[in-house]
Design an enzyme around this catalytic site. Structure first.
Site, PDB file in Angstrom:
ATOM      1  N   ASN A 177       0.844  -1.167  -0.051  1.00 18.16           N
ATOM      2  CA  ASN A 177       0.028   0.033  -0.065  1.00 18.16           C
ATOM      3  C   ASN A 177       1.040   1.273   0.114  1.00 18.16           C
ATOM      4  O   ASN A 177       1.606   1.556   1.017  1.00 18.16           O
ATOM      5  CB  ASN A 177      -0.834  -0.128   1.304  1.00 18.16           C
ATOM      6  CG  ASN A 177      -1.948   1.119   1.216  1.00 18.16           C
ATOM      7  OD1 ASN A 177      -1.740   1.826   0.621  1.00 18.16           O
ATOM      8  ND2 ASN A 177      -2.729   1.116   2.444  1.00 18.16           N
ATOM      9  N   ARG A 230      -2.653  -2.215  -3.332  1.00 15.65           N
ATOM     10  CA  ARG A 230      -3.972  -1.232  -3.095  1.00 15.65           C
ATOM     11  C   ARG A 230      -3.679  -0.252  -4.102  1.00 15.65           C
ATOM     12  O   ARG A 230      -2.769   0.470  -4.036  1.00 15.65           O
ATOM     13  CB  ARG A 230      -3.955  -0.815  -1.639  1.00 15.65           C
ATOM     14  CG  ARG A 230      -5.162   0.162  -1.636  1.00 15.65           C
ATOM     15  CD  ARG A 230      -5.035   0.692  -0.135  1.00 15.65           C
ATOM     16  NE  ARG A 230      -6.240   1.714  -0.077  1.00 15.65           N
ATOM     17  CZ  ARG A 230      -6.186   2.929   0.613  1.00 15.65           C
ATOM     18  NH1 ARG A 230      -5.047   3.233   1.023  1.00 15.65           N
ATOM     19  NH2 ARG A 230      -7.228   3.689   0.767  1.00 15.65           N
ATOM     20  N   HIS A 254     -12.539   3.259   0.489  1.00 15.54           N
ATOM     21  CA  HIS A 254     -12.638   2.131   1.684  1.00 15.54           C
ATOM     22  C   HIS A 254     -13.161   0.853   1.077  1.00 15.54           C
ATOM     23  O   HIS A 254     -13.899   0.242   2.083  1.00 15.54           O
ATOM     24  CB  HIS A 254     -13.366   2.894   2.792  1.00 15.54           C
ATOM     25  CG  HIS A 254     -12.458   3.897   3.408  1.00 15.54           C
ATOM     26  ND1 HIS A 254     -13.148   4.930   4.125  1.00 15.54           N
ATOM     27  CD2 HIS A 254     -11.268   4.115   3.711  1.00 15.54           C
ATOM     28  CE1 HIS A 254     -12.293   5.678   4.709  1.00 15.54           C
ATOM     29  NE2 HIS A 254     -11.069   5.365   4.345  1.00 15.54           N
ATOM     30  N   LEU A 307     -14.486   4.329  10.394  1.00 17.16           N
ATOM     31  CA  LEU A 307     -13.976   5.551  10.969  1.00 17.16           C
ATOM     32  C   LEU A 307     -12.514   5.349  11.331  1.00 17.16           C
ATOM     33  O   LEU A 307     -12.052   4.939  12.476  1.00 17.16           O
ATOM     34  CB  LEU A 307     -14.752   5.807  12.223  1.00 17.16           C
ATOM     35  CG  LEU A 307     -16.603   5.559  11.901  1.00 17.16           C
ATOM     36  CD1 LEU A 307     -17.035   5.981  13.417  1.00 17.16           C
ATOM     37  CD2 LEU A 307     -16.967   6.722  11.060  1.00 17.16           C
ATOM     38  N   GLY A 322      -9.273   8.905   7.601  1.00 16.74           N
ATOM     39  CA  GLY A 322     -10.562   9.250   6.823  1.00 16.74           C
ATOM     40  C   GLY A 322     -11.753   8.244   7.028  1.00 16.74           C
ATOM     41  O   GLY A 322     -11.582   7.188   7.985  1.00 16.74           O
ATOM     42  N   ARG A 367     -10.255  16.307   6.814  1.00 21.38           N
ATOM     43  CA  ARG A 367     -10.908  16.669   5.946  1.00 21.38           C
ATOM     44  C   ARG A 367     -12.300  17.229   6.248  1.00 21.38           C
ATOM     45  O   ARG A 367     -12.772  16.475   7.427  1.00 21.38           O
ATOM     46  CB  ARG A 367     -11.137  15.331   4.857  1.00 21.38           C
ATOM     47  CG  ARG A 367      -9.971  14.897   4.187  1.00 21.38           C
ATOM     48  CD  ARG A 367     -10.342  13.912   3.295  1.00 21.38           C
ATOM     49  NE  ARG A 367      -9.194  13.144   2.759  1.00 21.38           N
ATOM     50  CZ  ARG A 367      -8.990  11.670   2.930  1.00 21.38           C
ATOM     51  NH1 ARG A 367     -10.207  11.007   3.337  1.00 21.38           N
ATOM     52  NH2 ARG A 367      -7.929  11.029   2.502  1.00 21.38           N
ATOM     53  N   CYS A 412      -8.165  11.340  17.380  1.00 17.38           N
ATOM     54  CA  CYS A 412      -9.222  11.147  18.368  1.00 17.38           C
ATOM     55  C   CYS A 412      -8.937  10.905  19.780  1.00 17.38           C
ATOM     56  O   CYS A 412      -9.375  11.372  20.629  1.00 17.38           O
ATOM     57  CB  CYS A 412     -10.310  10.019  17.531  1.00 17.38           C
ATOM     58  SG  CYS A 412     -11.663   9.674  18.805  1.00 17.38           S
ATOM     59  N   ILE A 426     -10.942   4.737  14.893  1.00 14.71           N
ATOM     60  CA  ILE A 426     -11.802   5.180  15.650  1.00 14.71           C
ATOM     61  C   ILE A 426     -13.138   4.032  16.087  1.00 14.71           C
ATOM     62  O   ILE A 426     -13.423   4.022  17.250  1.00 14.71           O
ATOM     63  CB  ILE A 426     -12.504   6.653  15.331  1.00 14.71           C
ATOM     64  CG1 ILE A 426     -11.168   7.399  15.194  1.00 14.71           C
ATOM     65  CG2 ILE A 426     -13.429   6.993  16.286  1.00 14.71           C
ATOM     66  CD1 ILE A 426     -11.595   8.664  14.619  1.00 14.71           C
ATOM     67  N   GLU A 452      -7.824  -4.876   5.490  1.00  9.32           N
ATOM     68  CA  GLU A 452      -7.990  -4.689   3.890  1.00  9.32           C
ATOM     69  C   GLU A 452      -6.684  -5.539   3.329  1.00  9.32           C
ATOM     70  O   GLU A 452      -6.795  -6.052   2.153  1.00  9.32           O
ATOM     71  CB  GLU A 452      -7.434  -3.207   3.855  1.00  9.32           C
ATOM     72  CG  GLU A 452      -8.729  -2.456   4.143  1.00  9.32           C
ATOM     73  CD  GLU A 452      -8.427  -0.967   4.392  1.00  9.32           C
ATOM     74  OE1 GLU A 452      -7.966  -0.583   5.420  1.00  9.32           O
ATOM     75  OE2 GLU A 452      -8.705  -0.143   3.587  1.00  9.32           O
TER      76      GLU A 452
HETATM   77  P1  ADP Z   1      -6.150   5.460   8.810  1.00 12.68           P
HETATM   78  O1  ADP Z   1      -7.367   6.214   8.085  1.00 12.68           O
HETATM   79  O2  ADP Z   1      -4.884   6.553   8.672  1.00 12.68           O
HETATM   80  O3  ADP Z   1      -5.802   4.270   8.480  1.00 12.68           O
HETATM   81  P2  ADP Z   1      -6.620   4.441  11.462  1.00 12.68           P
HETATM   82  O4  ADP Z   1      -7.818   3.473  10.950  1.00 12.68           O
HETATM   83  O5  ADP Z   1      -5.488   3.944  11.854  1.00 12.68           O
HETATM   84  O6  ADP Z   1      -6.449   5.552  10.248  1.00 12.68           O
HETATM   85  O7  ADP Z   1      -7.283   5.483  12.811  1.00 12.68           O
HETATM   86  C1  ADP Z   1      -6.760   6.253  13.142  1.00 12.68           C
HETATM   87  C2  ADP Z   1      -7.530   7.061  14.139  1.00 12.68           C
HETATM   88  O8  ADP Z   1      -7.961   6.092  15.086  1.00 12.68           O
HETATM   89  C3  ADP Z   1      -7.037   8.347  14.804  1.00 12.68           C
HETATM   90  O9  ADP Z   1      -8.061   9.293  14.921  1.00 12.68           O
HETATM   91  C4  ADP Z   1      -6.671   7.792  16.212  1.00 12.68           C
HETATM   92  O10 ADP Z   1      -6.879   8.607  17.291  1.00 12.68           O
HETATM   93  C5  ADP Z   1      -7.955   6.678  16.415  1.00 12.68           C
HETATM   94  N1  ADP Z   1      -7.761   5.891  17.554  1.00 12.68           N
HETATM   95  C6  ADP Z   1      -6.949   4.683  17.609  1.00 12.68           C
HETATM   96  N2  ADP Z   1      -6.930   4.228  18.834  1.00 12.68           N
HETATM   97  C7  ADP Z   1      -7.813   5.114  19.475  1.00 12.68           C
HETATM   98  C8  ADP Z   1      -8.474   4.749  20.784  1.00 12.68           C
HETATM   99  N3  ADP Z   1      -7.920   3.990  21.738  1.00 12.68           N
HETATM  100  N4  ADP Z   1      -9.442   5.862  21.233  1.00 12.68           N
HETATM  101  C9  ADP Z   1      -9.918   6.567  20.252  1.00 12.68           C
HETATM  102  N5  ADP Z   1      -9.620   6.485  19.223  1.00 12.68           N
HETATM  103  C10 ADP Z   1      -8.488   5.917  18.579  1.00 12.68           C
END
Ligand code: ADP
Length: 412
Positions: A10, A94, A183, A212, A215, A244, A287, A339, A399
């Site tokens: 990726n 990807r 996605h 979530l 992106g 975004r 987050c 998230i 993925e």
């Molecule tokens: P990407 O879209 O870059 O693949 P991810 O799916 O890894 O992103 O998600 C990243 C998001 O997940 C960030 O906003 C991060 O804060 C959130 N996140 C990861 N662990 C936690 C947690 N324990 N509580 C709240 N949010 C989390």
């Protein structure tokens, strides 16, 4: 070849994520990330996963690469040292935008590469970097077939009423301006997992899936097929995300340019990189940081962190509710992505705003289902009126596994 494996790549603008997966046994042998490529902070780390012979998971930093090609060359060296190269039968990539041409994984040849290049007009940030990965892998793994798995493919089943914008038809006809959605690989994976948990074929499942992460997108799946999704021609449309903005009044762009003197490049950066959770909180797009700051509850930062999270959750809840227009039955709502998989607070907020549909969350299972745990977090009485019993699932997305499995399937 015993237990053949697929190398999954990726490639982003300054990073390469990779993993070596045996699709049949669903085993990840190693994974890793090269990041900050072409800067002086460039690095590459490989994680060796635990295996049945008792080798435990460990992470190792390799010599810092300069660019994508060097990162992949370092990876090849490691694969040779580990005697893994001979197990790899293909490279699965990807690729973000497949336009209307690709609804299935595709064996890459020169024609496919030039189509991916042409589609860069629809995904200027993504397709060119995906091509860098493909070209670098062709050099590094000259004898292996390369397969493209498109992020847009799963959404190619959307009907016209869902993918057309309310703009003159010739813009679609002549310039391919329509909604594509992204996605797709993740939405497909989690829907498939839930179908297994429900003990039903995917083709008879009706689901809403909320991916979530940094992106974010929400997809509605009818009889196993994507029939609408929140992202559009680009990943900027839809719910609010980390940086975004998601949906805004297009008139804001004219206002920024004509009245406030922004250049188009500045508008692009503003809406893609400085908006969303980061833009409202003025603190972070992460987050976790926002939840921690909100819970401190003492100062202006906490108030803005809460505001950003409130807007985020409300917009996702609205998007989920809007998809009731596409379904007459609902088997489940799925949360995935960083998230969706980890934030019990965000999930609780979203479901609380869907009480008109009689959605109710079980607080105990919601708290228990984090950090890699999957499961159902609906309260017993959660039953959307006039719909079938509904379950809310937290599912860890994968993925890479889908890319490995689809690549293997194409080869066989
Ligand atoms: P990407 O879209 O870059 O693949 P991810 O799916 O890894 O992103 O998600 C990243 C998001 O997940 C960030 O906003 C991060 O804060 C959130 N996140 C990861 N662990 C936690 C947690 N324990 N509580 C709240 N949010 C989390």
């Amino acid at each position: 070849m015993n237990n053949p494996a697929i190398l999954v790549i990726n490639c982003g603008s300054s990073s390469v994520k990779f993993s070596v997966i045996q699709p049949e046994s669903e085993t990840t042998l190693l994974s890793g990330l090269a990041e900050c490529l072409t800067t002086e902070d460039a690095s590459i780390k490989i994680k060796y996963h635990a295996n049945s012979e008792g080798i435990s998971t460990k992470t190792k930093a390799l010599a810092a690469p300069y660019d994508h090609q060097e990162a992949l060359n370092n990876l090849v060296k490691q694969l040779n040292i580990l005697n893994l190269v001979q197990n790899i039968c293909a490279v699965g990539h990807r690729v973000v935008h497949g336009g209307e041409l690709y609804s299935q994984p595709t064996l890459i040849n020169e024609d496919v590469k030039s189509t991916i290049e042409n589609l860069a007009k629809l995904a200027p940030l993504h397709n060119p970097t995906n091509l860098i990965g493909i070209n670098a892998c062709e050099k590094a793994f000259a004898s292996l077939p390369q397969i493209a798995v498109f992020d847009t493919a799963f959404h190619q089943t959307m009907p016209e009423k869902a993918y057309l914008y309310g703009i003159p038809f010739e813009l679609y006809n002549q310039h391919s301006i329509r909604r594509y959605g992204f996605h797709g690989t993740s939405h497909y994976f989690v829907a498939n997992q839930v179908a297994k948990l429900l003990n039903k074929p995917l083709a008879s499942c009706n689901l809403i899936s909320a991916h979530l992460g940094n992106g974010c997108s929400v997809t509605v799946i009818k009889n196993g097929e994507s029939v609408d999704t929140s992202m559009g021609m680009t990943p900027l449309e839809g719910v609010m995300m980390g940086t975004r903005c998601g949906d805004i009044d297009a008139g804001i762009i004219f206002h920024l340019v004509e009245r406030l003197g922004y250049t188009l490049e500045q508008v692009d950066t503003l809406l893609n990189k400085k908006s969303g959770l980061l833009g409202i909180s003025q603190l972070s797009n992460d987050c976790r940081t926002l939840e921690t700051t909100m819970l401190e509850g003492k100062n202006n930062d906490s108030a803005l962190a809460k505001l950003a999270l409130d807007v985020f959750c409300y917009r996702i809840a609205k998007s989920i509710a809007s998809f009731s227009a596409s379904l007459t039955e609902l088997d489940g709502l799925i949360f995935t992505g960083g998230i969706g998989e980890n934030s019990s607070w965000v999930r609780q907020q979203i479901i609380a705003q869907l009480s008109l549909l009689n959605f109710k969350i079980c607080d105990v299972s919601n708290l228990a289902t984090r950090f890699g745990a999957s499961g159902n977090i609906a309260a017993e009485s959660s039953r959307p009126s006039s719909l079938s019993l509904s379950l809310f699932w937290v599912i860890a997305t994968n993925e890479e596994l889908v890319i490995a499995q689809q690549s293997a399937l194409l080869l066989s």
